[in-house]
Design an enzyme around this catalytic site. Structure first.
Site, PDB file in Angstrom:
ATOM      1  N   ARG A  58       0.858  -1.186   0.000  1.00 53.29           N
ATOM      2  CA  ARG A  58       0.000   0.000   0.000  1.00 53.29           C
ATOM      3  C   ARG A  58       0.896   1.238   0.000  1.00 53.29           C
ATOM      4  NH1 ARG A  58      -3.403  -2.790  -1.531  1.00 53.29           N
ATOM      5  NH2 ARG A  58      -5.495  -3.187  -0.706  1.00 53.29           N
ATOM      6  N   GLU A 110      -2.532   7.435  -4.983  1.00 53.17           N
ATOM      7  CA  GLU A 110      -2.926   6.758  -6.226  1.00 53.17           C
ATOM      8  C   GLU A 110      -4.410   6.890  -6.550  1.00 53.17           C
ATOM      9  OE1 GLU A 110      -1.841   2.626  -5.032  1.00 53.17           O
ATOM     10  OE2 GLU A 110      -3.939   2.136  -5.401  1.00 53.17           O
TER      11      GLU A 110
END
Ligand code: NAD
Length: 328
Positions: free
Chosen positions: A232, A261
């Protein structure tokens, strides 16, 4: 059940249509967040992915709209306020392990590409440039690799590393006895990071792991080390990593995930101005390789994700034990 599926692309629809066990599915291209939660009116369940947002505000509106179940079609659940969902009595189910090999193999793909520069060689040869200048890599055999988090994906990654003849050092809050018996050496986080040639992150994003890689921990890295993150984005303080790349301390960076993101990945910005200064800086480095969260993206994983997701919904509908429930 009447299920609203968010953040969908054609490939999600293809696999969900193939493995649907009889539910009434509506696909939304939009992500779920504070602006789009109104779309859940009239549904009984929602199905979300890595960049959907289910915070306390969204949960309040989901409950008001009669949503009884949240199914994640992914393993990580850092984007869901599970405590608030539990207080509201809305179970959160996930796909804990669909194909750990898919992500582990992608981590190795990033390592091999960064090291042997096959992406650059491909472009060179297509342009008639057969020079080897600046393409030199290093043997993975006998290199020290640090694996942070040895759950399903970290374990699969260790097995791949063994095949390459690497020395594997690992850190996990729950060390794996089976891996230790196979020669994986466990130590503290600091011991594991120090002197590693490659560091690969496979732990979940939680308050305790957020910005695990930061200015302080980067100082422990060996000069020229390679950092790989397929877990992550929030595990890494991107600004600190950019500084380390600029100072030539960090030698290589391979990312499949990025802290910001949500607004970028899975979208085509090829004809637009990219709305993020940090990623454009990262892209400018010759020793940085970024893929847009595609570690999970194999046929086998997509089949498993769809099968397990519908299995989760069926278990809820049938009153069965919810084995894949995220506990608080
Ligand atoms: P997992 O739950 O099987 O393993 C996670 C491991 O991390 C566990 O062994 C756990 O003990 C360990 N851990 C927990 N806290 C830790 C800490 N503070 N320091 C070190 N280790 C710690 O999960 P998994 O299936 O192996 O997935 C790992 C992560 O990979 C997920 O959380 C998800 O964020 C990410 N992921 C990415 C993709 C992708 O497409 N790139 C796909 C699936 C999963």
């Amino acid at each position: 059940m009447k299920i609203a599926v968010f953040s969908t692309h054609q490939y999600d629809q293809d696999y969900f249509d193939r493995f649907n066990t009889g539910h009434d599915i509506t696909y939304f291209v939009l992500p779920l967040n504070e602006q789009t939660v109104a779309l859940t009116a009239g549904f009984e369940a929602i199905c979300i992915f890595v960049n959907d947002t289910v915070n306390a505000e969204v949960l309040g509106k989901l409950e008001a709209n009669g949503i009884k179940l949240i199914v994640l079609r992914c393993a990580g659940f850092n984007n869901v306020d599970v405590v608030a969902a539990t207080e509201l009595g809305i179970p959160v189910l996930r796909v804990p392990a669909y194909s750990p090999e898919a992500v582990a193999e992608h981590a190795m793909a990033l390592i091999l590409t960064l090291n042997r520069k096959t992406h650059k060689a491909y472009n060179r040869v297509r342009e008639g440039n057969f020079s080897l200048e600046k393409l030199m890599g290093f043997n993975l055999h006998n290199r020290k690799v640090a694996v942070i988090g040895t759950g399903n994906i970290g374990k699969a990654f260790c097995h791949i590393l063994k095949g390459f003849g690497c020395h594997i050092h690992a850190y996990d809050v729950y060390p794996d006895a089976g891996l230790a018996a196979q020669g994986v050496t466990y130590g503290t986080l600091e011991e594991t990071l120090a002197n590693a040639d490659i560091i690969s992150l496979h732990c979940p994003l939680m308050d305790s792991t957020r910005h695990l890689v930061n200015a302080q921990t980067l100082k422990l890295f060996k000069q020229g080390a390679m950092l790989i993150n397929t877990s992550r984005g929030g595990l890494i303080n991107t600004t600190d990593v950019i500084e380390s790349l600029k100072n030539c301390h960090l030698g290589y960076l391979g990312l499949d995930v990025y802290e910001q993101e949500g607004k970028l990945f899975f979208h085509d910005y090829s004809e637009d101005v990219i709305p993020d200064e940090l990623i454009t800086r990262l892209i400018s480095f010759p020793n940085v390789l970024i893929t847009s969260h595609q570690g999970f993206f194999t046929k086998e994983a997509m089949e498993q994700i769809a099968t397990i997701t519908f299995g989760n919904v069926d278990a809820f509908v049938g009153g069965a034990e919810l084995n894949n429930r995220v506990s608080v």
